[in-house]
Scaffold this active site. Structure first.
Site, short mmCIF file in Angstrom:
data_model
loop_
_atom_site.label_atom_id
_atom_site.label_comp_id
_atom_site.label_asym_id
_atom_site.label_seq_id
_atom_site.Cartn_x
_atom_site.Cartn_y
_atom_site.Cartn_z
CB THR A 143 -0.87 0.00 1.28
OG1 THR A 143 -1.69 1.14 1.30
CG2 THR A 143 -0.01 0.01 2.52
N GLY A 148 -2.32 -6.50 6.70
CA GLY A 148 -3.42 -5.72 7.26
C GLY A 148 -4.19 -6.40 8.36
#
Length: 339
Positions: free
Chosen positions: A196, A250
């Site tokens: 990300t 995540g």
């Protein structure tokens, strides 16, 4: 607003990012974090390009929120992220490119999209959710429908390169995400296959905003959503204290509400780096064996403009742009030493 034509040369320069990174690290290793405003920081080497675009807004006295959106659109558009963000993202195991993003402003307003397909700029859609709806998050087909209604272009996002990588992966269908995909010469379909970009900015008025955007783990289960679009996990901003964003696996960030934790630790008086370190240590303490084989990193900035980062594993880098430099790249500290 981001103009794709302006970044053709930058896209071409992506191939030389590694050389730029080494040079930037070499000349800045001894520097202390600057506290002058405005300032923008972002995760990973390609954050340099995102920061440069964001800086164009900040240097003119613009709002941090506008800078975040403009900056995040760069890695969403260009092939500089090793298949981890936007239109060049690597697909899930069913061949779908699904995008996640969130954004948060100085007033505590926030918006996000998750598992959205066929829209190249999720950061802009997340802002539309924040500003044009009473909701915080839209997902899947609903997010795509909303984006189209707001004038966004619906398009196929699976690139020939990403499709080739996916078909090669299908031969074994082995799912094995490995850390630090963003750096080095890694490409979609290799063992380096997730992550990300997270961004935090403080404008000349001292107001803080942040954003996060990703295509998630390559070859993930269809419908999987990580921390990136989750307010409090992948991103959190409190204009009285500071902001934080995360990168890495995540699921572990969500389980610890990581970015919110970092901001609250700064509220208690910890420096940005120490707050990130404590958040990392909590992840390690809860799952010590898991932590040995995954990467999670946090990046934070406080109200003064002081910044810092910390990760489980070595290899995490972050970029800084301020009045002194727009291409500062720093190696973040880590719990485990470099091998």
């Amino acid at each position: 607003m981001y103009n794709r034509r302006k970044f053709i040369k930058i896209s071409a320069a992506g191939a030389s990012l590694a050389a730029l990174s080494k040079s930037a690290i070499a000349k800045t290793v001894a520097l202390k974090p600057e506290t002058t405003l405005p300032i923008v920081i972002s995760t990973w080497d390609f954050g340099i390009y995102a920061n440069k675009e964001a800086w164009k807004t900040l240097v003119k006295g613009g709002r941090a929120l506008d800078a975040i959106e403009a900056g995040a659109r760069v890695p969403e558009e260009l092939d500089i992220t090793n298949g981890t963000v936007g239109r060049t993202g690597t697909p899930d195991r069913d061949g779908h490119v699904t995008l996640d993003s969130c954004i948060m402003d100085e007033f505590g307003n926030c918006g996000s999209v998750a598992a959205m397909e066929n829209i190249a700029h999720p950061i802009s859609v997340a802002r539309m959710v924040m500003e044009r709806t009473p909701h915080v998050m839209l997902v899947g087909e609903g997010a795509t429908q909303f984006a189209v209604e707001q004038g966004m272009k619906k398009e196929k996002l699976l690139t020939p390169k990403a499709e080739k990588a996916w078909k090669e992966w299908l031969k074994t269908a082995k799912y094995s995400p490995v850390m630090n995909v963003e750096n080095g010469s890694n490409r979609p379909g290799g063992k380096y296959n997730h992550d990300t970009i997270g961004m935090l900015a403080i404008d000349a008025k001292g107001n803080i905003s942040g954003g996060c955007t990703t295509s998630g783990m390559a070859f993930k289960m269809h419908g999987r959503v990580g921390d990136s679009p989750i307010i409090g996990a992948g991103l959190y901003v409190d204009n009285e204290v500071g902001g934080a964003t995360s990168t890495g696996v995540g699921e572990e960030v969500i389980r610890n509400v990581g970015s919110f934790l970092v901001v609250e630790l700064m509220r208690q008086g910890l420096s940005p780096e120490d707050a990130c370190k404590e958040a990392v240590n909590r992840i390690i303490k809860k799952k010590p064996e898991t932590a040995k084989n995954i990467q999670v990193g946090f990046l934070a900035i406080n109200k003064k403009g002081e910044y810092g980062a910390y990760a489980i594993q070595p290899g995490f880098s972050y970029a800084v742009a301020n009045a002194q430099t727009q291409d500062l790249l720093i190696k973040g500290k880590s719990h485990y030493p470099a091998q």
